[in-house]
Scaffold this motif. Structure first.
Motif, PDB file in Angstrom:
ATOM      1  N   GLU A 183       0.814  -1.220   0.000  1.00  0.00           N
ATOM      2  CA  GLU A 183       0.000   0.000   0.000  1.00  0.00           C
ATOM      3  C   GLU A 183       0.841   1.261   0.000  1.00  0.00           C
ATOM      4  N   ALA A 184       2.154   1.093  -0.034  1.00  0.00           N
ATOM      5  CA  ALA A 184       3.024   2.251   0.113  1.00  0.00           C
ATOM      6  C   ALA A 184       2.855   3.247  -1.034  1.00  0.00           C
ATOM      7  N   THR A 185       2.733   4.491  -0.690  1.00  0.00           N
ATOM      8  CA  THR A 185       2.809   5.566  -1.669  1.00  0.00           C
ATOM      9  C   THR A 185       4.051   6.372  -1.312  1.00  0.00           C
ATOM     10  N   PRO A 186       4.622   7.053  -2.273  1.00  0.00           N
ATOM     11  CA  PRO A 186       5.825   7.842  -1.957  1.00  0.00           C
ATOM     12  C   PRO A 186       5.606   8.750  -0.747  1.00  0.00           C
ATOM     13  N   GLU A 187       4.410   9.320  -0.637  1.00  0.00           N
ATOM     14  CA  GLU A 187       4.154  10.258   0.461  1.00  0.00           C
ATOM     15  C   GLU A 187       4.153   9.532   1.800  1.00  0.00           C
ATOM     16  N   GLU A 234       9.153   7.443   7.187  1.00  0.00           N
ATOM     17  CA  GLU A 234      10.607   7.585   7.357  1.00  0.00           C
ATOM     18  C   GLU A 234      10.899   8.720   8.317  1.00  0.00           C
ATOM     19  N   HIS A 235      10.146   9.781   8.167  1.00  0.00           N
ATOM     20  CA  HIS A 235      10.364  10.921   9.047  1.00  0.00           C
ATOM     21  C   HIS A 235      10.040  10.543  10.493  1.00  0.00           C
ATOM     22  N   GLU A 236       8.940   9.819  10.622  1.00  0.00           N
ATOM     23  CA  GLU A 236       8.505   9.401  11.949  1.00  0.00           C
ATOM     24  C   GLU A 236       9.558   8.491  12.591  1.00  0.00           C
ATOM     25  N   MET A 237      10.142   7.583  11.769  1.00  0.00           N
ATOM     26  CA  MET A 237      11.143   6.643  12.300  1.00  0.00           C
ATOM     27  C   MET A 237      12.518   7.285  12.409  1.00  0.00           C
ATOM     28  N   GLY A 238      12.636   8.508  11.930  1.00  0.00           N
ATOM     29  CA  GLY A 238      13.925   9.197  12.018  1.00  0.00           C
ATOM     30  C   GLY A 238      14.893   8.773  10.944  1.00  0.00           C
ATOM     31  N   LEU A 239      14.389   8.079   9.899  1.00  0.00           N
ATOM     32  CA  LEU A 239      15.285   7.534   8.882  1.00  0.00           C
ATOM     33  C   LEU A 239      15.755   8.589   7.896  1.00  0.00           C
ATOM     34  N   ASP A 240      15.156   9.800   7.961  1.00  0.00           N
ATOM     35  CA  ASP A 240      15.583  10.815   7.009  1.00  0.00           C
ATOM     36  C   ASP A 240      16.787  11.605   7.511  1.00  0.00           C
ATOM     37  N   ARG A 241      17.236  11.269   8.729  1.00  0.00           N
ATOM     38  CA  ARG A 241      18.430  11.942   9.255  1.00  0.00           C
ATOM     39  C   ARG A 241      19.688  11.294   8.672  1.00  0.00           C
TER      40      ARG A 241
END
Lengths: 265, 242, 312, 264
Positions: C41-45, C51-58
């Motif tokens: 069900e993943a959409t890019p958004e 990712e932001h919630e999991m902190g993976l964008d750091r």
């Protein structure tokens, strides 16, 4: 070679010979299709038509064991090849040249060696994901440090021997010294480490496949057959015992050879 | 007489438990053309390190000046078992020096190997033998032969007879004397045996704790020494050999 | 004392390296854990948001620093698939694995050393030849197969224990140990063979050394030559080997846990590998590495006590 | 005191039969210093080990007689042998480093004979050991007593070995190439020490060496061995200055000329 050593050597040779023959048999043709399920033959007992009986799907265990041996030998050979190839190069370079490169690589090596190879392989599988080729890569990489260490130790010993110094004084290049003068003297050490490597690779492969992160179904593998048969141990213990015994035989053969080959006194 | 080797202020420093340790300490000397220079000293005095530094095998921690007047000086080692590659035939070992350097044809190389074998009084059958099939004395002959293949003018012999029985020892010493004369070799001869050095050498150096404590003509060093350690060494030898 | 401190320092450096390697190699894997979690069900958004919630964008280094700080305080982060802190997830599993490993180590030492001594004292007799052959065979039996055989013999045929009937040490420590004896033996068996064989071999090698001749020349009995001179010298290489064996035992317990359905770290490690639950894998690997390094440290210190030649 | 008659040692192993010692005969009185000289493989060390009762390989056959103070030692039960080993007959070896137990303190090893053969208590043993260490001219017996073999120099180790051998005041000291591994200056000191022990305590010494000139310095009588056989024997100076056998002549001729004998 004294008498007990000789008999050990011969026993090892015979067992390994049998395993090699079974591998060849598995490469050519198996008595039954190892994937064919026969609901009528479910848990068939040991007989002349089914040497090792049948499993829960009625597949011929002997045929599956033959394929399993073939797979295990293939994986073990690939793993040892990777380990020996890179381990020898790494060990020769670090042992011969020494210096900071050796320092760094050996620190890293020690850290990896402090780590049991199964654990290391688990990490690598954790990264690559489960599967046969991932397993080969994982075990191969996990084996490099121990091979490198053995080779390095031997090269370290040889490189300070007077005959290497003499050749250096003739003006021979480092490459020539390594390939022509040092490599042939690694033969005995390499032979016994290769055999011990096979021993460890078979053990590790069986363990990983038992855990379900090696060879994937429906392809048969000895370790996996064990874990599948374990569920039916009350009704059909033989389907667990035969693959297990084959693993034991393989390891026994290699360990007997490894104990007796190469270590001359 | 000109020199084949000049050593000036040679120092070899090792780190031992983080403290500097001078295996060779400010050593200067010359080796003259055609002479056998003896280097006497007890174990751990730095004689082996000195010879390695001179030949450039030891590079780490070496300071000072080493000047060779001829290319490719060679060395003969103490342990005849370790100085021959166990995996190679005598023929291969003898050919190796002129295979890696020099541009001789295959036939020429073989001829030279045979000639050399004759020079060190070994039969031609030895070409196909392996080192472990030879006795200690025979191996040492092979080592000497190999070291002479590139026709060096300067040779270091590091305790070449210490591992051998007396009778064999004498044969090897006689061989070295013969080759020295025939080939006009200059030799730096290292030994702990003061008798052997006296027998062989023109000039003698005495080394202790990395330093040359005495150097001069044979007679001078043995009988008119100035250094107290040399005196001690000579006295010990005198009582021992009576 | 200074030796011990230096060894402890090395231990932490090794662990630091392990943590770096483990963390960064998992960060290098292509494919985002967020994508795995969201599945089809993943959409890019939604991936971006998660990712932001999991902190993976750091940046990786920042995430590593944060993770390491947590680890030091005993917080290994949050599991991807179970949605709870890793520490909580593995806390009680750790106990079972540790207990099993310690028992296997204890069995190995207690059986192999006397056995090795016995074999060396009886060397070249029929009994020794038989035991050596038996040892050779046992060595070739992988612990998961000996586990199955033990289950078959003691569980199915003799009914001494109930296969799969693990009792938590929280319920009853005695009964837990009573159950774990079987898997512990399965792990210990090949190690017992190896250690006793090694001890016998080193005793034989030591017996040929010069100092043994000296000991005889002073009028020692054969027995005192053995116990006063040979044995302790022979134990030195055995100690080194035990260090490696302990590491293997700790890693090997993961496999044998599966055979005996012990709910230790093995099972959760396997499910995390197939579920790509990286924080859990990282935590378990780091913990196992810690115990391996710790056992090596203990062996090192013991070795130091035994062999006066290792100074500094 | 010691009588060796027709000593033969045969080894039957995989490589077939070898006889490293053939028909060896000799006698020693109390206080004698006897040297046995030969090149490697001459059987000299094996003869010495046989006398010390240290040859017990299964593939070995020993015949003849070794009689020490009226007791026959060859092929006797170990019980008899043990009472003499380390008490009446002591032995020192070529490599002092490997001949000492690497993980036991030197003091423990020096007093070992006393522990085995006497009922002395700990303090007494220690006192005797310190005295023995002082007797072999070690500067700091206390420090040596408490150190491990690897912490000592080669010369000190061999002195400690001698102290351990002499602590029970044996009648016979067998020295198997005790100076070969040492430097010349140390060799001279050890030889002097052995001479002193013989002079002051009357201990007989059986000195095994490949070095003829060294034997000449120390010993009164000498036996020359080759391939297991006694080639020549007699008073040292006679054998040295007037060798009868070809082999001995060759051996003496091979010795490098002694620069010191030409003068003074």
């Amino acid at each position: 070679m004294d008498k007990s050593k000789k008999s050990k050597f011969i026993t090892g040779l015979v067992i390994t010979g049998i395993i090699v023959l079974l591998t060849l048999w598995g490469m050519i043709k198996t008595p039954y299709d190892p994937y064919a399920m026969d609901s009528g033959a479910k848990f068939a007992k040991v007989s002349f038509s089914h040497f090792f009986g049948c499993d829960q799907f009625g597949r011929d265990v002997f045929s599956r064991v033959l394929i399993g041996i073939r797979e295990t030998m293939f994986i073990a050979a690939s793993v040892v090849f990777i380990g020996v190839f890179f381990g020898t190069i790494l060990g020769m370079i670090t042992g011969y040249f020494g210096g900071w490169l050796d320092e760094i690589l050996m620190r890293f090596n020690d850290a990896m060696l402090a780590f049991p190879s199964i654990l290391l392989a688990l990490v690598i599988i954790g990264i690559f994901g489960p599967g046969k080729y991932q397993l080969i890569a994982a075990l191969g990489i996990a084996f490099i440090p121990s091979f490198a260490r053995v080779v390095r130790g031997e090269v370290l010993k040889i490189r300070n021997l007077d005959y290497v110094l003499s050749v250096k004084l003739y003006g021979a290049s480092d490459l020539r010294i390594l390939v022509v003068h040092i490599l042939p003297n690694l033969k005995t050490v390499l032979l016994s480490t290769v055999i011990i490597g096979f021993n460890n690779a078979v053990l590790a492969e069986a363990g990983m496949s038992y855990l379900g992160i090696g060879v994937q179904p429906p392809e048969p593998s000895l370790g996996r057959m064990l874990s599948e048969a374990q569920a039916y141990i009350y009704t059909s213990p033989m389907s667990a015992i035969f693959p297990g015994l084959v693993i034991v035989l393989m390891i026994l053969g290699f360990s007997l050879l490894g104990d007796t080959v190469g270590k001359k006194h | 007489m000109s020199n084949v080797l000049e050593v000036r202020n040679l120092t070899v420093e090792f780190k031992k438990n983080k403290k500097p340790f001078y295996a060779v300490n400010d050593v200067s000397f010359d080796v003259k053309e055609g002479e056998i220079l003896g280097l006497a000293g007890e174990s751990g005095c730095g004689k082996s390190t000195l010879s390695r530094a001179i030949l450039g095998i030891q590079k780490k921690g070496v300071t000072g000046e080493i000047r060779h007047y001829y290319k490719r000086p060679q060395m003969v080692f103490q342990d005849p078992a370790g100085s021959l590659n166990p995996a190679k035939t005598i023929g291969f070992i003898l050919e190796e020096p002129i295979r890696v350097r020099g541009h001789f044809s295959k036939e020429e190389r073989e001829r030279r190997v045979k000639d050399m074998l004759k020079k060190v009084d070994l039969p031609e059958e030895f070409l196909t033998r392996y080192p472990n099939e030879l006795s200690g004395g025979q191996r040492q002959r092979v080592c000497i032969a190999a070291s002479l293949m590139q026709e060096p003018r300067f040779l270091i012999a590091d305790e070449p007879v210490s591992a051998l029985d007396v009778t064999v020892q004498k044969q090897i010493l006689d061989l070295l004397k013969k080759l020295h004369k025939e080939l006009n070799l200059s030799i730096l001869f290292i030994s702990h045996d003061l008798r052997v050095i006296f027998d062989l050498c023109d000039r003698v150096m005495v080394m202790k704790s990395g330093k040359i404590v005495e150097m001069g003509d044979r007679e001078e060093v043995y009988f008119h020494h100035k250094d107290p350690y040399t005196a001690q060494l000579m006295e010990a030898a005198r009582t021992k050999y009576q | 004392m200074r030796y011990a401190l230096r060894k402890i320092a090395t231990m932490f450096i090794t662990l630091f390296f392990v943590s770096v390697i483990v963390f960064f190699s998992f960060s290098l894997i292509p494919g985002s854990p967020a994508m795995n979690k969201l599945g089809t069900e993943a959409t890019p958004e939604s991936i971006k948001a998660l990712e932001h919630e999991m902190g993976l964008d750091r940046p990786v280094a920042e995430r590593y620093g944060k993770w390491l700080l947590g680890v030091v305080r005993g917080d290994f982060g949050k599991s991807y698939s179970y949605n709870q802190p890793v520490t909580k997830l593995i806390a009680d599993k750790l106990g079972a694995t540790l207990l099993l490993s310690v028992m296997a180590i204890a069995i190995t030492i207690l059986v192999s050393i006397p056995l090795g001594i016995f074999m060396a004292r009886k060397s070249d007799t029929k009994l020794d030849i038989f035991l050596s052959g038996f040892n050779q065979l046992i060595m070739a039996v992988p612990s998961f197969f000996s586990g199955i055989l033990i289950t078959l013999i003691f569980g199915v045929v003799l009914r001494v224990f109930v296969p799969g009937g693990y009792i938590s040490y929280k319920t009853s420590l005695i009964r837990c140990i009573g159950y774990l004896v079987f898997p512990a033996f399965a792990i210990a068996l090949p190690k017992i063979s190896m250690v006793s064989k090694l001890l016998k071999d080193t005793v034989m090698a030591e017996s040929g050394k010069d100092y043994v001749r000296t000991a005889y020349s002073r009028g020692n009995r054969t027995k005192s030559v053995f116990y006063k001179h040979v044995l302790f010298n022979a134990l030195i290489p055995v100690i080194t080997f035990l260090g490696m064996a302990f590491a293997d035992i700790i890693a090997g317990s993961i496999i044998v846990e599966q055979v005996f359905s012990v709910p230790g770290m093995g099972r959760i490690l396997l499910s995390s590998i197939s579920g790509r639950d990286y924080p859990v894998i990282e935590a378990i690997i780091l913990l196992l590495a810690f115990f391996v390094v710790l056992s090596n440290l203990i062996v090192d210190l013991l070795y130091h006590k035994f062999d006066p030649r290792i100074n500094v | 005191m010691l009588k060796v008659e027709d000593l033969n040692i045969k080894i039957n192993d995989r490589r077939g039969n070898t006889i490293p010692v053939k028909d060896v005969d000799f006698e020693m009185d109390r206080g004698d210093i006897l040297g046995i000289v030969g090149e490697s493989g001459s059987g000299k060390s094996m003869s010495a080990l046989a006398i010390a009762g240290l040859l017990s390989r299964h593939d070995m056959e020993k015949s003849g007689h070794i009689i020490f103070e009226g007791v026959s030692l060859l092929n006797c039960p170990r019980k008899v042998l043990r009472k003499i080993q380390g008490y009446e007959i002591s032995m020192i070896f070529q490599e002092p480093l490997t001949s000492l137990n690497p993980i036991r303190r030197v003091g423990w090893q020096v007093e070992e004979s006393l522990r085995i053969h006497t009922t002395m208590d700990k303090a007494e043993r220690r006192e005797r050991a310190l005295k023995a260490l002082a007797d072999v001219e070690l500067d700091d017996p206390e420090a040596v007593y408490n150190s491990f073999p690897h912490e000592l120099s080669g010369g000190m180790r061999q002195r400690a070995m001698i102290a351990a051998a002499m602590i029970s005041e044996p009648r016979l000291l067998i020295a198997d190439e005790p100076t070969t591994a040492l430097d010349v200056t140390i060799q001279a000191q050890i030889v002097e020490l052995l001479k002193k022990i013989n002079r002051e305590r009357g201990t007989a010494i059986l000195f095994i060496s490949h070095d003829l000139s060294l034997v000449n310095t120390l010993c009164e009588r000498v036996i020359v061995m080759k391939d297991g056989l006694v080639v020549e024997s007699g008073i040292c100076e006679e054998v040295f200055n007037n060798p009868k056998e070809e082999y001995t002549k060759g051996l003496i001729a091979a010795i490098p000329k002694n620069p010191f004998s030409e003068r003074k």
